[in-house]
Motif scaffolding. Structure first.
Motif, mmCIF file in Angstrom:
data_model
loop_
_atom_site.group_PDB
_atom_site.id
_atom_site.type_symbol
_atom_site.label_atom_id
_atom_site.label_comp_id
_atom_site.label_asym_id
_atom_site.label_seq_id
_atom_site.Cartn_x
_atom_site.Cartn_y
_atom_site.Cartn_z
ATOM 1 N N GLY A 76 3.369 -7.832 4.175
ATOM 2 C CA GLY A 76 4.702 -7.638 3.569
ATOM 3 C C GLY A 76 5.151 -6.287 2.194
ATOM 4 O O GLY A 76 4.051 -5.637 2.349
ATOM 5 N N ARG A 77 6.497 -6.539 2.292
ATOM 6 C CA ARG A 77 6.357 -5.100 1.845
ATOM 7 C C ARG A 77 7.170 -5.618 -0.065
ATOM 8 O O ARG A 77 6.890 -7.119 -0.240
ATOM 9 C CB ARG A 77 8.337 -5.123 2.639
ATOM 10 C CG ARG A 77 8.065 -4.403 3.360
ATOM 11 C CD ARG A 77 9.906 -4.175 4.326
ATOM 12 N NE ARG A 77 9.283 -3.871 5.774
ATOM 13 C CZ ARG A 77 10.218 -4.081 6.628
ATOM 14 N NH1 ARG A 77 11.728 -4.315 5.426
ATOM 15 N NH2 ARG A 77 10.276 -3.503 8.157
ATOM 16 N N GLU A 78 7.711 -4.668 -0.684
ATOM 17 C CA GLU A 78 7.990 -4.487 -1.986
ATOM 18 C C GLU A 78 9.224 -4.076 -2.077
ATOM 19 O O GLU A 78 9.985 -2.885 -1.522
ATOM 20 C CB GLU A 78 6.946 -3.896 -3.063
ATOM 21 C CG GLU A 78 5.496 -4.542 -3.019
ATOM 22 C CD GLU A 78 4.932 -4.119 -1.770
ATOM 23 O OE1 GLU A 78 3.909 -3.269 -1.506
ATOM 24 O OE2 GLU A 78 4.143 -4.977 -1.631
ATOM 25 N N ALA A 79 9.710 -5.193 -3.430
ATOM 26 C CA ALA A 79 11.165 -4.827 -3.466
ATOM 27 C C ALA A 79 11.506 -3.929 -4.807
ATOM 28 O O ALA A 79 11.088 -4.398 -5.909
ATOM 29 C CB ALA A 79 12.589 -5.644 -3.188
ATOM 30 N N LEU A 80 11.910 -2.684 -5.174
ATOM 31 C CA LEU A 80 11.527 -2.061 -6.222
ATOM 32 C C LEU A 80 12.660 -2.667 -7.508
ATOM 33 O O LEU A 80 13.939 -2.340 -6.916
ATOM 34 C CB LEU A 80 11.405 -0.817 -5.854
ATOM 35 C CG LEU A 80 10.889 0.045 -7.714
ATOM 36 C CD1 LEU A 80 9.155 -1.201 -8.404
ATOM 37 C CD2 LEU A 80 10.365 1.455 -7.149
ATOM 38 N N PHE A 81 12.484 -3.322 -8.463
ATOM 39 C CA PHE A 81 13.361 -3.237 -9.757
ATOM 40 C C PHE A 81 13.330 -2.398 -10.837
ATOM 41 O O PHE A 81 11.876 -2.598 -11.137
ATOM 42 C CB PHE A 81 13.736 -5.214 -9.842
ATOM 43 C CG PHE A 81 13.792 -6.215 -8.688
ATOM 44 C CD1 PHE A 81 15.240 -5.846 -8.897
ATOM 45 C CD2 PHE A 81 13.078 -6.044 -7.901
ATOM 46 C CE1 PHE A 81 15.584 -7.142 -7.912
ATOM 47 C CE2 PHE A 81 13.438 -7.231 -6.997
ATOM 48 C CZ PHE A 81 14.953 -7.263 -7.124
ATOM 49 N N ASP A 82 14.774 -1.203 -10.942
ATOM 50 C CA ASP A 82 13.767 -0.277 -11.766
ATOM 51 C C ASP A 82 14.362 0.404 -12.361
ATOM 52 O O ASP A 82 15.103 1.587 -13.266
ATOM 53 C CB ASP A 82 13.103 1.387 -10.736
ATOM 54 C CG ASP A 82 14.239 1.548 -9.748
ATOM 55 O OD1 ASP A 82 15.265 1.553 -9.798
ATOM 56 O OD2 ASP A 82 13.975 2.812 -8.985
ATOM 57 N N GLY A 83 15.682 -0.727 -13.469
ATOM 58 C CA GLY A 83 16.581 -0.913 -13.717
ATOM 59 C C GLY A 83 15.946 -0.890 -15.270
ATOM 60 O O GLY A 83 14.896 -0.661 -15.619
ATOM 61 N N GLU A 84 16.244 -0.965 -16.924
ATOM 62 C CA GLU A 84 16.124 -0.872 -17.377
ATOM 63 C C GLU A 84 15.542 -2.448 -18.257
ATOM 64 O O GLU A 84 16.295 -3.575 -17.724
ATOM 65 C CB GLU A 84 16.789 -0.449 -18.371
ATOM 66 C CG GLU A 84 17.202 1.423 -18.800
ATOM 67 C CD GLU A 84 18.860 1.370 -19.917
ATOM 68 O OE1 GLU A 84 19.376 1.103 -20.104
ATOM 69 O OE2 GLU A 84 18.624 2.777 -19.769
ATOM 70 N N GLY A 85 15.191 -2.908 -19.474
ATOM 71 C CA GLY A 85 14.655 -3.615 -19.689
ATOM 72 C C GLY A 85 13.487 -4.060 -19.270
ATOM 73 O O GLY A 85 12.657 -3.268 -18.302
#
Length: 202
Positions: A173-182
């Motif tokens: 399995g892979r990871e999708a990185l969500f690195d925005g604010e909040g």
């Protein structure tokens, strides 16, 4: 390629909220499930709800209600399996899952999970966010799951596997990185969280 099907995971027992259905609690005058459905609907080709107990309490939502098929509340993987079985019956090849208690997840969640899964024989991707201590942390109720692995998942649950990442790691399995604010994956676990959700609602 058509959009994936979406499954909202609400099969937990909400013990820190005193039991009951967290998804039916209200933030800014609307239920958590209403917020979640509004965000998920544009990203998927159809939706269902994984929940246990009497399905009639969700009748107003107009969604198929999918109970766990594995007993003793084994956790979110059981909801994923219920969703995969539902999707298989509709001829779909993948689902995206979201949690019923996390109302502000990204509006491009499905697209970014799918982009990360590009090139995989069986796309299997979890959402992740940066973490100052661990580099990043995975959010196991937010993922892209291939219908082709549903029998493997069923066997893993029957063998006692409960942690999502144990099973996803097993299949590369892979990871999708969500690195925005909040805090895109802020979830409501306690009464205090419910108050805060009202304060940070967009």
């Amino acid at each position: 390629m058509s959009a994936p099907l979406g499954v909202i995971l609400a099969g937990g027992r909400a013990t820190r909220m005193g039991g009951g259905d967290k998804g039916l609690l209200k933030v800014c005058g609307r239920t958590l499930l209403a917020h979640v459905m509004e965000r998920l609907a544009p990203q998927v080709s159809g939706m269902a709800l994984n929940a246990n107990g009497d399905p009639s309490r969700f009748g107003a939502l107009g969604l198929d209600v999918l109970p766990d098929t594995v007993s003793d509340y084994p956790g979110p993987l059981a909801g994923v399996l219920a969703g995969l079985d539902w999707a298989a019956g509709k001829g779909a090849d993948r689902i995206v899952t979201v949690a019923a208690d996390t109302p502000f997840f990204p509006r491009d969640l499905a697209a970014r999970l799918e982009d990360t899964g590009t090139g995989m024989a069986h796309p299997l991707v979890l959402a992740a966010t940066p973490d100052p201590d661990r580099g990043q942390v995975r959010h196991p109720t937010f993922g892209l799951w291939p219908v082709a692995l549903r029998d493997d998942l069923r066997a893993a649950l029957e063998d006692g596997v409960r942690k999502v990442v144990i099973w996803t790691d097993r299949h590369g399995g892979r990871e999708a990185l969500f690195d925005g604010e909040g805090e895109p994956f802020f979830n409501v676990n306690t009464p205090e969280d419910l108050v805060r959700a009202g304060e940070i609602a967009p």
